[in-house]
Scaffold this motif. Structure first.
Motif, PDB file in Angstrom:
ATOM      1  N   ARG A  10       0.722  -1.378   0.078  1.00 25.91           N
ATOM      2  CA  ARG A  10      -0.072   0.100  -0.063  1.00 25.91           C
ATOM      3  C   ARG A  10       1.165   1.269   0.194  1.00 25.91           C
ATOM      4  N   MET A  11       2.091   1.333   0.944  1.00 24.91           N
ATOM      5  CA  MET A  11       2.959   2.518   0.837  1.00 24.91           C
ATOM      6  C   MET A  11       3.548   2.647  -0.471  1.00 24.91           C
ATOM      7  N   ARG A  13       2.254   1.991  -3.362  1.00 24.62           N
ATOM      8  CA  ARG A  13       1.293   2.371  -4.458  1.00 24.62           C
ATOM      9  C   ARG A  13       0.632   3.748  -4.215  1.00 24.62           C
ATOM     10  N   GLU A  14       0.894   4.145  -2.817  1.00 23.35           N
ATOM     11  CA  GLU A  14       0.344   5.653  -2.495  1.00 23.35           C
ATOM     12  C   GLU A  14       1.986   6.533  -3.069  1.00 23.35           C
ATOM     13  N   ALA A  17       1.558   6.925  -6.599  1.00 21.23           N
ATOM     14  CA  ALA A  17       0.498   7.927  -6.999  1.00 21.23           C
ATOM     15  C   ALA A  17       0.691   9.474  -6.508  1.00 21.23           C
ATOM     16  N   THR A  18       1.128   9.429  -5.519  1.00 17.49           N
ATOM     17  CA  THR A  18       1.333  10.876  -4.916  1.00 17.49           C
ATOM     18  C   THR A  18       2.675  11.391  -4.833  1.00 17.49           C
ATOM     19  N   ARG A  20       4.707  10.943  -2.377  1.00 18.64           N
ATOM     20  CA  ARG A  20       5.034  11.093  -0.943  1.00 18.64           C
ATOM     21  C   ARG A  20       5.786   9.781  -0.478  1.00 18.64           C
ATOM     22  N   GLU A  26       4.219   4.724   9.212  1.00 17.99           N
ATOM     23  CA  GLU A  26       4.251   3.518   8.171  1.00 17.99           C
ATOM     24  C   GLU A  26       5.363   2.733   8.208  1.00 17.99           C
TER      25      GLU A  26
END
Length: 365
Positions: A10-11, A13-14, A17-18, A20, A26
């Motif tokens: 998830r980290m 993918r985020e 996308a961003t 960040r 995390e």
């Protein structure tokens, strides 16, 4: 592994996308996942390969975020490994303390974890570095044992680097004899080796490694073979006592067997009798010019040389004539001569008693 690394994916993918990067919370989750992987027995290689495989499914792959998450996973894994090792070492030290002090709380069950079958007969070898000297393999500052080892939770000067020395010696013994046959630990300022009585060669191998690890002046005391947990305690104390007796008596041998020294505990068992013998036979030597010590040393050298005065002179570094003179002086003062078989036995026993009681440095009452 997929359920452990769900947060990692998830980290990534985020981050893709961003842009960040993962934050502290995390990354803490990643460390927790790495620790859990270690606790479940997964290898660090399998953990990293699974994390990289997941990263391949994210496009574009956010390399900065991947570096951080993989680093956090490995950090958590390594922390868990270090924690497990510390817990194992703590459990080992506690077990050794309980075993050598005779505390029987689940002792047999815990012994199996460390490879010992306490129903068997065991021999304990005790190794002590040179008094006041540093060992050659990280045993500097080691303490000296007493005749009756006191209960002590720590090991003072032999902690730290010497634990590594104990582990290296144990690894060498395990490689030769198997993990279910030997236990090496640091205890009361000494290295202790517990081995089956049927595996006498293990004591010789232990002594060989001690010789390499310690500076000259080291000593090894070998207890006798005894059965069961109480037997381990007895053998340990016999080994430590053998070293203490060797020091008191000025014995030169670096390896001392309790079985060869049984007469000395017998002498000390009736302290009043041995004090009377020393006082009656040797107290006249206090009148000698230069004190009794040269005469006592001469008697010891003569007895060690089976009455050969020339050999005794070599041991003492004096002339044969000097030895002859001293023996005549002893005969005149005490009335006892080592040339007479009965009187020789009395003199030798008295001299041994004097060394055991540290006479005349400590006057007898």
């Amino acid at each position: 592994m997929d359920e452990l690394l769900g947060g990692h994916l998830r980290m990534l993918r985020e981050a893709a996308a961003t842009g960040r990067l993962p934050g502290r919370a995390e990354l803490d989750d990643c460390r927790a996942a790495g620790a859990l992987a270690a606790e479940r027995g997964a290898s660090v290689r399998a953990l990293v390969e699974a994390a990289l495989a997941m990263a391949e499914s994210v496009s574009p792959t956010p390399l900065p975020a991947l570096r951080r998450t993989v680093s956090a996973l490995m950090e958590g894994y390594e922390n868990a490994q270090r924690s497990a090792l510390r817990q194992e070492e703590a459990a080992r030290r506690e077990f050794v303390d309980d075993l050598l002090e005779g505390r029987a709380d689940r002792l047999a069950e815990r012994a199996e974890h460390f490879g010992l079958r306490l129903a068997e007969t065991y021999v304990v070898a005790v190794a002590r570095p040179a008094a006041g000297a540093a060992g050659a393999a990280g045993v500097a500052g080691a303490g000296v044992a007493t005749a009756a080892p006191a209960a002590a939770p720590g090991d003072g000067g032999l902690a730290g680097e010497a634990e590594g020395t104990a582990r290296r010696i144990e690894d060498a013994l395990v490689a030769r004899f198997g993990s279910h046959n030997v236990l090496v630990a640091v205890r009361d300022g000494m290295l202790v080796c517990v081995a089956p009585g049927s595996l006498a060669v293990a004591n010789g191998e232990f002594t060989h490694h001690v010789r390499q690890a310690f500076a000259p002046g080291w000593r090894v005391g070998l207890g006798r073979a005894h059965r069961g947990p109480g037997g381990v305690v007895t053998s340990y104390r016999e080994g430590a006592n053998a070293i203490e007796l060797g020091d008191r008596l000025g014995l030169r041998a670096p390896v001392l067997k309790a079985a060869d020294l049984l007469v000395f505990p017998v002498l000390l068992r009736d302290r009043a009798a041995i004090e009377d013998l020393v006082t009656s036979v040797l107290s006249p030597l206090l009148e000698a010019r230069g004190g009794p010590e040269p005469l006592l040393a001469t008697l010891e050298a003569v007895f060690a040389s089976q009455g050969n005065q020339t050999a005794a002179a070599r041991r003492l570094g004096v002339s044969t004539r000097a030895v002859t003179y001293r023996l005549e002086r002893i005969r005149r003062l005490t009335g006892f001569s080592p040339d007479d078989s009965t009187q020789r036995f009395t003199l030798e026993t008295a001299v041994l008693g004097a060394r055991l009681l540290d006479w005349p440095a400590h006057p007898l009452h």
